[in-house]
Motif scaffolding. Sequence first.
Motif, PDB file in Angstrom:
ATOM      1  N   ALA A 141       0.825  -1.208   0.000  1.00  0.00           N
ATOM      2  CA  ALA A 141       0.000   0.000   0.000  1.00  0.00           C
ATOM      3  C   ALA A 141       0.861   1.260   0.000  1.00  0.00           C
ATOM      4  O   ALA A 141       0.559   2.234  -0.698  1.00  0.00           O
ATOM      5  CB  ALA A 141      -0.919   0.000   1.223  1.00  0.00           C
ATOM      6  N   SER A 142       1.956   1.236   0.757  1.00  0.00           N
ATOM      7  CA  SER A 142       2.852   2.395   0.817  1.00  0.00           C
ATOM      8  C   SER A 142       3.581   2.607  -0.501  1.00  0.00           C
ATOM      9  O   SER A 142       3.714   3.741  -0.980  1.00  0.00           O
ATOM     10  CB  SER A 142       3.864   2.216   1.955  1.00  0.00           C
ATOM     11  OG  SER A 142       3.215   2.033   3.195  1.00  0.00           O
ATOM     12  N   LEU A 143       4.061   1.524  -1.107  1.00  0.00           N
ATOM     13  CA  LEU A 143       4.780   1.645  -2.374  1.00  0.00           C
ATOM     14  C   LEU A 143       3.851   2.062  -3.511  1.00  0.00           C
ATOM     15  O   LEU A 143       4.272   2.806  -4.415  1.00  0.00           O
ATOM     16  CB  LEU A 143       5.475   0.327  -2.710  1.00  0.00           C
ATOM     17  CG  LEU A 143       6.645  -0.059  -1.790  1.00  0.00           C
ATOM     18  CD1 LEU A 143       7.208  -1.411  -2.180  1.00  0.00           C
ATOM     19  CD2 LEU A 143       7.741   1.010  -1.831  1.00  0.00           C
ATOM     20  N   ILE A 144       2.606   1.604  -3.468  1.00  0.00           N
ATOM     21  CA  ILE A 144       1.637   2.054  -4.481  1.00  0.00           C
ATOM     22  C   ILE A 144       1.391   3.556  -4.336  1.00  0.00           C
ATOM     23  O   ILE A 144       1.321   4.296  -5.323  1.00  0.00           O
ATOM     24  CB  ILE A 144       0.318   1.262  -4.353  1.00  0.00           C
ATOM     25  CG1 ILE A 144       0.522  -0.182  -4.806  1.00  0.00           C
ATOM     26  CG2 ILE A 144      -0.790   1.902  -5.196  1.00  0.00           C
ATOM     27  CD1 ILE A 144      -0.649  -1.097  -4.514  1.00  0.00           C
ATOM     28  N   GLY A 145       1.268   4.012  -3.088  1.00  0.00           N
ATOM     29  CA  GLY A 145       1.109   5.439  -2.855  1.00  0.00           C
ATOM     30  C   GLY A 145       2.300   6.230  -3.363  1.00  0.00           C
ATOM     31  O   GLY A 145       2.140   7.286  -3.992  1.00  0.00           O
ATOM     32  N   LEU A 146       3.519   5.715  -3.116  1.00  0.00           N
ATOM     33  CA  LEU A 146       4.725   6.379  -3.609  1.00  0.00           C
ATOM     34  C   LEU A 146       4.759   6.408  -5.130  1.00  0.00           C
ATOM     35  O   LEU A 146       5.140   7.427  -5.739  1.00  0.00           O
ATOM     36  CB  LEU A 146       5.964   5.663  -3.065  1.00  0.00           C
ATOM     37  CG  LEU A 146       7.314   6.149  -3.595  1.00  0.00           C
ATOM     38  CD1 LEU A 146       7.545   7.593  -3.201  1.00  0.00           C
ATOM     39  CD2 LEU A 146       8.446   5.269  -3.085  1.00  0.00           C
ATOM     40  N   PHE A 147       4.358   5.305  -5.764  1.00  0.00           N
ATOM     41  CA  PHE A 147       4.352   5.247  -7.225  1.00  0.00           C
ATOM     42  C   PHE A 147       3.396   6.287  -7.809  1.00  0.00           C
ATOM     43  O   PHE A 147       3.734   6.983  -8.780  1.00  0.00           O
ATOM     44  CB  PHE A 147       3.951   3.846  -7.687  1.00  0.00           C
ATOM     45  CG  PHE A 147       3.805   3.721  -9.182  1.00  0.00           C
ATOM     46  CD1 PHE A 147       4.933   3.614  -9.991  1.00  0.00           C
ATOM     47  CD2 PHE A 147       2.552   3.721  -9.772  1.00  0.00           C
ATOM     48  CE1 PHE A 147       4.803   3.519 -11.368  1.00  0.00           C
ATOM     49  CE2 PHE A 147       2.415   3.623 -11.148  1.00  0.00           C
ATOM     50  CZ  PHE A 147       3.545   3.522 -11.951  1.00  0.00           C
ATOM     51  N   ILE A 148       2.208   6.417  -7.216  1.00  0.00           N
ATOM     52  CA  ILE A 148       1.227   7.396  -7.711  1.00  0.00           C
ATOM     53  C   ILE A 148       1.737   8.818  -7.510  1.00  0.00           C
ATOM     54  O   ILE A 148       1.626   9.675  -8.398  1.00  0.00           O
ATOM     55  CB  ILE A 148      -0.132   7.187  -7.018  1.00  0.00           C
ATOM     56  CG1 ILE A 148      -0.712   5.826  -7.411  1.00  0.00           C
ATOM     57  CG2 ILE A 148      -1.109   8.304  -7.379  1.00  0.00           C
ATOM     58  CD1 ILE A 148      -1.961   5.441  -6.642  1.00  0.00           C
ATOM     59  N   VAL A 149       2.315   9.083  -6.336  1.00  0.00           N
ATOM     60  CA  VAL A 149       2.885  10.410  -6.077  1.00  0.00           C
ATOM     61  C   VAL A 149       4.004  10.711  -7.070  1.00  0.00           C
ATOM     62  O   VAL A 149       4.085  11.809  -7.625  1.00  0.00           O
ATOM     63  CB  VAL A 149       3.408  10.498  -4.621  1.00  0.00           C
ATOM     64  CG1 VAL A 149       4.229  11.771  -4.415  1.00  0.00           C
ATOM     65  CG2 VAL A 149       2.254  10.472  -3.653  1.00  0.00           C
ATOM     66  N   GLY A 150       4.882   9.717  -7.298  1.00  0.00           N
ATOM     67  CA  GLY A 150       5.978   9.911  -8.240  1.00  0.00           C
ATOM     68  C   GLY A 150       5.494  10.157  -9.658  1.00  0.00           C
ATOM     69  O   GLY A 150       5.974  11.060 -10.347  1.00  0.00           O
ATOM     70  N   LEU A 151       4.523   9.344 -10.096  1.00  0.00           N
ATOM     71  CA  LEU A 151       3.979   9.513 -11.445  1.00  0.00           C
ATOM     72  C   LEU A 151       3.344  10.892 -11.606  1.00  0.00           C
ATOM     73  O   LEU A 151       3.530  11.569 -12.633  1.00  0.00           O
ATOM     74  CB  LEU A 151       2.946   8.415 -11.719  1.00  0.00           C
ATOM     75  CG  LEU A 151       2.238   8.456 -13.084  1.00  0.00           C
ATOM     76  CD1 LEU A 151       3.245   8.236 -14.202  1.00  0.00           C
ATOM     77  CD2 LEU A 151       1.126   7.414 -13.149  1.00  0.00           C
ATOM     78  N   PHE A 152       2.622  11.321 -10.587  1.00  0.00           N
ATOM     79  CA  PHE A 152       1.929  12.611 -10.655  1.00  0.00           C
ATOM     80  C   PHE A 152       2.926  13.772 -10.696  1.00  0.00           C
ATOM     81  O   PHE A 152       2.835  14.658 -11.553  1.00  0.00           O
ATOM     82  CB  PHE A 152       0.996  12.759  -9.454  1.00  0.00           C
ATOM     83  CG  PHE A 152       0.192  14.019  -9.452  1.00  0.00           C
ATOM     84  CD1 PHE A 152      -0.956  14.126 -10.228  1.00  0.00           C
ATOM     85  CD2 PHE A 152       0.575  15.109  -8.687  1.00  0.00           C
ATOM     86  CE1 PHE A 152      -1.699  15.296 -10.237  1.00  0.00           C
ATOM     87  CE2 PHE A 152      -0.163  16.274  -8.682  1.00  0.00           C
ATOM     88  CZ  PHE A 152      -1.299  16.370  -9.464  1.00  0.00           C
ATOM     89  N   THR A 153       3.888  13.784  -9.777  1.00  0.00           N
ATOM     90  CA  THR A 153       4.837  14.897  -9.709  1.00  0.00           C
ATOM     91  C   THR A 153       5.758  14.942 -10.925  1.00  0.00           C
ATOM     92  O   THR A 153       6.045  16.025 -11.449  1.00  0.00           O
ATOM     93  CB  THR A 153       5.675  14.815  -8.419  1.00  0.00           C
ATOM     94  OG1 THR A 153       6.266  13.508  -8.310  1.00  0.00           O
ATOM     95  CG2 THR A 153       4.830  15.072  -7.199  1.00  0.00           C
ATOM     96  N   VAL A 154       6.216  13.781 -11.386  1.00  0.00           N
ATOM     97  CA  VAL A 154       7.067  13.751 -12.578  1.00  0.00           C
ATOM     98  C   VAL A 154       6.296  14.261 -13.790  1.00  0.00           C
ATOM     99  O   VAL A 154       6.833  15.023 -14.625  1.00  0.00           O
ATOM    100  CB  VAL A 154       7.609  12.331 -12.820  1.00  0.00           C
ATOM    101  CG1 VAL A 154       8.237  12.208 -14.205  1.00  0.00           C
ATOM    102  CG2 VAL A 154       8.641  11.966 -11.752  1.00  0.00           C
ATOM    103  N   THR A 155       5.026  13.875 -13.913  1.00  0.00           N
ATOM    104  CA  THR A 155       4.198  14.346 -15.023  1.00  0.00           C
ATOM    105  C   THR A 155       4.020  15.858 -14.975  1.00  0.00           C
ATOM    106  O   THR A 155       4.130  16.547 -15.997  1.00  0.00           O
ATOM    107  CB  THR A 155       2.828  13.653 -14.996  1.00  0.00           C
ATOM    108  OG1 THR A 155       3.003  12.241 -15.057  1.00  0.00           O
ATOM    109  CG2 THR A 155       1.966  14.104 -16.163  1.00  0.00           C
ATOM    110  N   ILE A 156       3.761  16.395 -13.780  1.00  0.00           N
ATOM    111  CA  ILE A 156       3.562  17.842 -13.632  1.00  0.00           C
ATOM    112  C   ILE A 156       4.835  18.599 -13.995  1.00  0.00           C
ATOM    113  O   ILE A 156       4.806  19.591 -14.738  1.00  0.00           O
ATOM    114  CB  ILE A 156       3.130  18.172 -12.188  1.00  0.00           C
ATOM    115  CG1 ILE A 156       1.719  17.647 -11.909  1.00  0.00           C
ATOM    116  CG2 ILE A 156       3.196  19.673 -11.940  1.00  0.00           C
ATOM    117  CD1 ILE A 156       0.638  18.293 -12.727  1.00  0.00           C
ATOM    118  N   VAL A 157       5.985  18.150 -13.484  1.00  0.00           N
ATOM    119  CA  VAL A 157       7.251  18.829 -13.776  1.00  0.00           C
ATOM    120  C   VAL A 157       7.591  18.716 -15.265  1.00  0.00           C
ATOM    121  O   VAL A 157       8.031  19.699 -15.888  1.00  0.00           O
ATOM    122  CB  VAL A 157       8.384  18.238 -12.908  1.00  0.00           C
ATOM    123  CG1 VAL A 157       9.735  18.805 -13.332  1.00  0.00           C
ATOM    124  CG2 VAL A 157       8.132  18.543 -11.436  1.00  0.00           C
ATOM    125  N   ALA A 158       7.380  17.541 -15.853  1.00  0.00           N
ATOM    126  CA  ALA A 158       7.673  17.362 -17.276  1.00  0.00           C
ATOM    127  C   ALA A 158       6.786  18.250 -18.136  1.00  0.00           C
ATOM    128  O   ALA A 158       7.251  18.874 -19.100  1.00  0.00           O
ATOM    129  CB  ALA A 158       7.491  15.894 -17.660  1.00  0.00           C
TER     130      ALA A 158
END
Length: 378
Positions: free
Chosen positions: A214-231
Motif C-alpha cells: 500500500a505504501s509503495l503504491i502510494g509512492l508510485f502514484i505520487v511519483g507519477l503525478f509529480t514527474v508528469t507535472i514537472v515534465a
Amino acid sequence: MRDRRLLAQEITVLLINTCIGSGLITLPNILAKTAGPDGLWALCGTLIICAFAVVMFVTLIRKFPNDSMTKFIPKLLGKPLGFICNSLIALYFLHVTTAAIRSFGDIVNVVMLRRTPLEVVMGSMLLSCSILARNGIQPIARTCQIIAFLLLPFILIAPLLLPVFEFGEFLPLLHSSRESFLNAMMMSIFSISGFEIVLFLGPTLKEKNKLLPASLIGLFIVGLFTVTIVAMTFGTLTVNQVARLNYPLIEMIKYVPVPLLLLERIELIFFAIWISCAYSTIVILLNINAQHVSEMFNINRCKHFVLPIALLAFFLGRIPSNTLEVSKYVGYSNIMWIVLVFGFIPLLHLIVKIKEPKSKNNKNKKQKKKLIAKSKQK
C-alpha cells in the motif's frame, strides 16, 4: 482511541494526500533553478530515496506490529531518552506544518487574495483543518478519498498540451554538475515528503502484511503525478522561464486550450484543486502530531492537542518576514527529514538487531523454566 482499522487503500490515499500539497506549485521552479533540465531526473532520484525510506519504515514497524513509533521508541531507548526523541519528532511535525501553512498563505496572497492579510489566510485554513483533524483518522481517510480524485484533471490536461510541448527542453541529459544535481534532490524533498506518517499509521492497518504494498503504491502514484507535472511544465514553458517564474504551474495551465472559451480563467479551477490538496496535507499533519503527543502522555483522545498545535503553527508561521526566510524554513525541514531517514531510523534498526538475541534468549529461558516446573509437578 481507534474504533475501526484502516484498509490498505485508505493508507495509500492518506500517503498521496500528505505528499501532494502546498509544495507542488513551487516544485518546478525549484528544480529548474537548481539543476536546469536535469531537475526532472533529480526528482526521480529523490523518489528512489523515498522508496528506500518507505522500506526502512515498514521493516521497522513489522518488529512492533501493535505499537506506533511513539510507543516503541521508549522500549528501545528507555523512557527518559525516548521521551526526548519523541519530543523532537513532535517538533519536526510542527515545523513541517508551519512550513506548509506559511507556503500556502504566501501563494494564496500572490495568486488570488492580494489584499487579504496573510494572518487571515493562514488562520482560516488552520481553523478549517483543525475541525476535521479533531474527528480522527477515519473521517480524514474518507475525505482524502474524495480529494484524491480531484487530482485527475492535472493528468487529463497532459494530451491537450502536446501541440505546444517541446521535447528539446530536456536536452542535454545529465549536463548539470554533481553539486547542483544533489542540491535539486535535497530541495525537492519538502514537496514530496510525508511518507514518515507510515510510522504512526502502521498499527491502525487491518491487514498488516499489506502495509508495504500500500505504501509503495502510494509512492508510485505520487511519483507519477509529480514527474508528469514537472515534465509538462518544463516542456510547455522553457526551462529558463520556469526558473524565473515563482509559480510556473499556474502559468502552464493558461496554455490549456479551452473549447469555445467556456472558461476564461481555467487556472483558478486548478488552483482550487491545489487548495484542497494543501488542506488535506495540513489536516493529516495536525492529526498525526496530535496523536503522537497524546500517546507520549498516555492520553486516550488526541483531539485536545489539535488546536494548540494549530495555534503554535500559526504563530511560528508569522515569524518569516519574506519568501527568502520561508525558503530557509523549508530547507530546515529537508535537513530534519534527512536526519530522520538516514540517522534516527537506521539507529533504531541497529538497536533492534542488538536487542533481538537477548529477547530470544529470555524467551528460551522462560520456556525451560516452565518445562522444569511441569516436570516437577508430575
